[in-house]
Each structure stands twice: as structure tokens, then as C-alpha cells.
Design a protein around this motif. Sequence first.
Motif, PDB file in Angstrom:
ATOM      1  N   THR A 101       0.811  -1.214   0.000  1.00  0.00           N
ATOM      2  CA  THR A 101       0.000   0.000   0.000  1.00  0.00           C
ATOM      3  C   THR A 101       0.847   1.267   0.000  1.00  0.00           C
ATOM      4  O   THR A 101       0.554   2.203  -0.738  1.00  0.00           O
ATOM      5  CB  THR A 101      -0.982   0.006   1.193  1.00  0.00           C
ATOM      6  OG1 THR A 101      -0.250  -0.180   2.406  1.00  0.00           O
ATOM      7  CG2 THR A 101      -2.025  -1.066   1.058  1.00  0.00           C
ATOM      8  N   LEU A 105       0.983   3.775  -3.396  1.00  0.00           N
ATOM      9  CA  LEU A 105       0.460   5.145  -3.345  1.00  0.00           C
ATOM     10  C   LEU A 105       1.567   6.180  -3.511  1.00  0.00           C
ATOM     11  O   LEU A 105       1.399   7.159  -4.238  1.00  0.00           O
ATOM     12  CB  LEU A 105      -0.300   5.392  -2.045  1.00  0.00           C
ATOM     13  CG  LEU A 105      -0.902   6.791  -1.900  1.00  0.00           C
ATOM     14  CD1 LEU A 105      -1.851   7.100  -3.053  1.00  0.00           C
ATOM     15  CD2 LEU A 105      -1.614   6.934  -0.574  1.00  0.00           C
ATOM     16  N   SER A 122      -7.148   9.752  -5.907  1.00  0.00           N
ATOM     17  CA  SER A 122      -8.549   9.362  -5.711  1.00  0.00           C
ATOM     18  C   SER A 122      -8.894   8.102  -6.512  1.00  0.00           C
ATOM     19  O   SER A 122      -9.678   7.275  -6.049  1.00  0.00           O
ATOM     20  CB  SER A 122      -9.504  10.503  -6.060  1.00  0.00           C
ATOM     21  OG  SER A 122      -9.492  10.778  -7.446  1.00  0.00           O
ATOM     22  N   TRP A 124      -6.748   5.713  -7.045  1.00  0.00           N
ATOM     23  CA  TRP A 124      -6.133   4.679  -6.212  1.00  0.00           C
ATOM     24  C   TRP A 124      -7.073   4.304  -5.067  1.00  0.00           C
ATOM     25  O   TRP A 124      -7.310   3.135  -4.801  1.00  0.00           O
ATOM     26  CB  TRP A 124      -4.796   5.197  -5.677  1.00  0.00           C
ATOM     27  CG  TRP A 124      -4.036   4.216  -4.859  1.00  0.00           C
ATOM     28  CD1 TRP A 124      -3.184   3.256  -5.311  1.00  0.00           C
ATOM     29  CD2 TRP A 124      -4.025   4.099  -3.438  1.00  0.00           C
ATOM     30  NE1 TRP A 124      -2.652   2.550  -4.254  1.00  0.00           N
ATOM     31  CE2 TRP A 124      -3.153   3.052  -3.098  1.00  0.00           C
ATOM     32  CE3 TRP A 124      -4.678   4.789  -2.411  1.00  0.00           C
ATOM     33  CZ2 TRP A 124      -2.909   2.673  -1.784  1.00  0.00           C
ATOM     34  CZ3 TRP A 124      -4.426   4.405  -1.111  1.00  0.00           C
ATOM     35  CH2 TRP A 124      -3.553   3.364  -0.812  1.00  0.00           C
ATOM     36  N   MET A 125      -7.630   5.319  -4.407  1.00  0.00           N
ATOM     37  CA  MET A 125      -8.566   5.063  -3.301  1.00  0.00           C
ATOM     38  C   MET A 125      -9.841   4.379  -3.806  1.00  0.00           C
ATOM     39  O   MET A 125     -10.409   3.543  -3.120  1.00  0.00           O
ATOM     40  CB  MET A 125      -8.925   6.366  -2.583  1.00  0.00           C
ATOM     41  CG  MET A 125      -7.822   6.867  -1.683  1.00  0.00           C
ATOM     42  SD  MET A 125      -7.323   5.694  -0.403  1.00  0.00           S
ATOM     43  CE  MET A 125      -8.825   5.522   0.528  1.00  0.00           C
ATOM     44  N   TYR A 128      -9.217   0.754  -4.190  1.00  0.00           N
ATOM     45  CA  TYR A 128      -9.236   0.172  -2.857  1.00  0.00           C
ATOM     46  C   TYR A 128     -10.684   0.048  -2.366  1.00  0.00           C
ATOM     47  O   TYR A 128     -11.087  -0.983  -1.836  1.00  0.00           O
ATOM     48  CB  TYR A 128      -8.422   1.051  -1.910  1.00  0.00           C
ATOM     49  CG  TYR A 128      -8.342   0.552  -0.499  1.00  0.00           C
ATOM     50  CD1 TYR A 128      -7.377  -0.369  -0.129  1.00  0.00           C
ATOM     51  CD2 TYR A 128      -9.218   1.018   0.477  1.00  0.00           C
ATOM     52  CE1 TYR A 128      -7.286  -0.817   1.167  1.00  0.00           C
ATOM     53  CE2 TYR A 128      -9.128   0.570   1.773  1.00  0.00           C
ATOM     54  CZ  TYR A 128      -8.164  -0.350   2.117  1.00  0.00           C
ATOM     55  OH  TYR A 128      -8.083  -0.791   3.405  1.00  0.00           O
TER      56      TYR A 128
END
Length: 182
Positions: A101, A105, A122, A124-125, A128
Amino acid sequence: VAHFVFATVAIPVTSLTPIIAVTVLHRGAGSYGLLAGAIGIGAIIGALVMGTIDRRIPPSRLLLGGTILGTIGLAFLAFTRHLASALPLLGLYGIAYLAFTSINLSTIQRLSHPRIRGRMASLWMMSYGIGLPTGLVVQGVLADRWGVRTMLGIDAVLLGVAAAAAMISRGLAPMDRDPATF
């Protein structure tokens, strides 16, 4: 893509630790606390190690190494029956979790142009946020149906296949680029 796979396959293992404590190790809440603590200790060790080597080893190799550690930890965890052996295996998993992680990132932020860095983070989030709940539901259902050991074995195989695919295709190589070359 890599983060979505890790979020779907590997991260839900943290939610399986209570089941591992009760059904695999035949222990109670105290053992669950130890298992969860082992993941945290592994993450701390991973942070300390990565803080000293991250400038000498390319991000792609660190990410691949973390994925391989996670694969090894999960594969052996699928076969263990003892708390004493489960703790270091979940420590390896904690190292992998942290490595994957944080490197993922930080690399996305390093390689993104400043004007779109927030949008890239965002995305990437979002990967997730989609991968983790999907993995939780699927793994919960499959662990109920086939058992948690089988689910851990499947996780290890999928993570290993992802690592092998990344090595063969050199799919992680763009992570090592210098942002000034864009």
C-alpha cells in the motif's frame, strides 16, 4: 490494477483472522488479538526496513518483494495449525500489506503531474474502495462454503499468480521511471 488485485485478494485476510483464531487454531479472543498484533508488528518492521532501503531498491522490486512475502505468508498460513507458527506468518503478511500500500500510493503520487496528483490518488482510493468490499464479500462466502484454510490457499495462489505475471510482463517497471522523463 495491481492495487485492485491486492485490495481484493490480500487485504481481506485481516478480516479472516478471527475465523483463523477460532476454527483453525481452536483459540479464543486473546489469540485473535495476538494474530492482529502480529500483522501490526510486521507492518512496523516493514516500515522501518523500507525507510532504510527505499532509495537503493527500485519501487517495482520492493512492491514485488512485498507481494512475494505476502504470498509465502498466506501459503504457509493455510497449512498451519499452531499459534506459534501463525504469528510470524501473519507478520510477513503485515510487511507485505505495508509494502504494497505505501509503495503503490507513494509511486502514484511521485509519478503524477502535480495538476492531476489528487485525481490519481482518488483513483487509487477508488480501486481500494471497490476491491476491498468485493474481496470481503467473496472471501467471506467462500470461507463459509470451503473453509478458511482453502480460502487462504486460494489467496496465496492468486497473489502468487499476480506476482509471476508482473515479473514476466515487467508490468511494474514503469514505477521505476524518473518523473522528469515525462
